[in-house]
Design a protein around this motif. Structure first.
Motif, mmCIF file in Angstrom:
data_model
loop_
_atom_site.group_PDB
_atom_site.id
_atom_site.type_symbol
_atom_site.label_atom_id
_atom_site.label_comp_id
_atom_site.label_asym_id
_atom_site.label_seq_id
_atom_site.Cartn_x
_atom_site.Cartn_y
_atom_site.Cartn_z
ATOM 1 N N ARG A 69 2.787 8.781 5.161
ATOM 2 C CA ARG A 69 1.696 7.807 5.048
ATOM 3 C C ARG A 69 1.467 7.430 3.581
ATOM 4 N NH1 ARG A 69 -1.105 11.214 9.194
ATOM 5 N NH2 ARG A 69 -0.897 10.061 11.138
ATOM 6 N N LEU A 70 1.549 8.424 2.695
ATOM 7 C CA LEU A 70 1.406 8.151 1.262
ATOM 8 C C LEU A 70 2.507 7.213 0.782
ATOM 9 C CD1 LEU A 70 0.122 8.611 -1.532
ATOM 10 C CD2 LEU A 70 1.546 10.667 -1.724
ATOM 11 N N LEU A 71 3.735 7.447 1.200
ATOM 12 C CA LEU A 71 4.854 6.577 0.848
ATOM 13 C C LEU A 71 4.561 5.137 1.280
ATOM 14 C CD1 LEU A 71 7.760 6.026 -0.133
ATOM 15 C CD2 LEU A 71 8.529 6.717 2.152
ATOM 16 N N GLY A 72 4.111 4.964 2.505
ATOM 17 C CA GLY A 72 3.797 3.624 3.008
ATOM 18 C C GLY A 72 2.665 2.976 2.224
ATOM 19 N N ALA A 73 1.640 3.744 1.904
ATOM 20 C CA ALA A 73 0.510 3.203 1.140
ATOM 21 C C ALA A 73 0.944 2.803 -0.266
ATOM 22 C CB ALA A 73 -0.623 4.230 1.088
ATOM 23 N N ASN A 77 0.833 -0.990 -1.761
ATOM 24 C CA ASN A 77 0.081 -1.283 -2.974
ATOM 25 C C ASN A 77 0.968 -1.806 -4.094
ATOM 26 O OD1 ASN A 77 -3.019 -0.529 -3.066
ATOM 27 N ND2 ASN A 77 -2.002 0.728 -1.514
ATOM 28 N N ILE A 78 2.198 -1.337 -4.193
ATOM 29 C CA ILE A 78 3.129 -1.887 -5.177
ATOM 30 C C ILE A 78 3.421 -3.343 -4.852
ATOM 31 C CG2 ILE A 78 5.522 -1.794 -5.995
ATOM 32 C CD1 ILE A 78 5.215 1.289 -5.949
ATOM 33 N N HIS A 79 3.606 -3.649 -3.575
ATOM 34 C CA HIS A 79 3.828 -5.036 -3.163
ATOM 35 C C HIS A 79 2.644 -5.915 -3.569
ATOM 36 C CE1 HIS A 79 5.190 -8.443 -0.804
ATOM 37 N NE2 HIS A 79 3.992 -8.487 -0.253
#
Length: 108
Positions: A69-73, A77-79
Motif C-alpha cells: 500500500r505504501l508503494l502504491g501511495a 504521489n510522485i505522479h
C-alpha cells in the motif's frame, strides 16, 4: 439517514495526533530495505560528507500488505508531484546506489 458530506463515496478523513517533536521530521538521504516472510523493515538513515558511516534515524516495520500500500501511495504521489512541478530526474536511474555521495555500489 445521516449525511456526512462525502456522498458515501469517500471515507471520512483520518484524524491523527502529531506531536511537535515528530512534526519537525528527520532528514534522511538513504533508505535500506529488508524483509522476512512476515515483515518489511525500512531503515531511514543519513550520510553526509565527513561522517564515517551512515546513521540510522528511524526504523519502520510494516506488514507486507502495508508495504505494498505504501508503494502504491508513493507512486500516486510522485505522479501528482510530477504533474504539478515537472519530472523528477534521477541520475543513473537504472543503477541503485547505496549512498548519494561517491561511487558506492550497492542495493538500497
Amino acid at each position: 439517514m445521516e449525511d456526512n458530506n462525502n456522498n458515501g463515496n469517500q471515507p471520512a478523513p483520518l484524524q491523527m495526533d502529531l506531536k511537535p517533536e515528530i512534526a519537525a521530521g528527520v532528514y534522511s538521504n538513504l533508505a535500506l530495505i529488508s524483509h522476512s516472510h512476515s515483515d518489511f523493515v525500512l531503515d531511514f538513515a543519513r550520510i553526509l560528507p565527513g561522517m564515517p558511516k551512515p546513521e540510522v534515524c528511524s526504523r519502520i516495520i510494516l506488514a507486507p500488505e502495508h508495504a505494498k500500500r505504501l508503494l502504491g501511495a508513493l507512486q500516486e504521489n510522485i505522479h501528482k508531484y510530477e504533474q504539478e512541478f515537472g519530472k523528477i530526474d534521477v541520475p543513473g536511474q537504472g543503477q541503485r546506489t547505496i549512498a548519494p555521495f561517491g561511487n558506492h555500489k550497492g542495493e538500497a
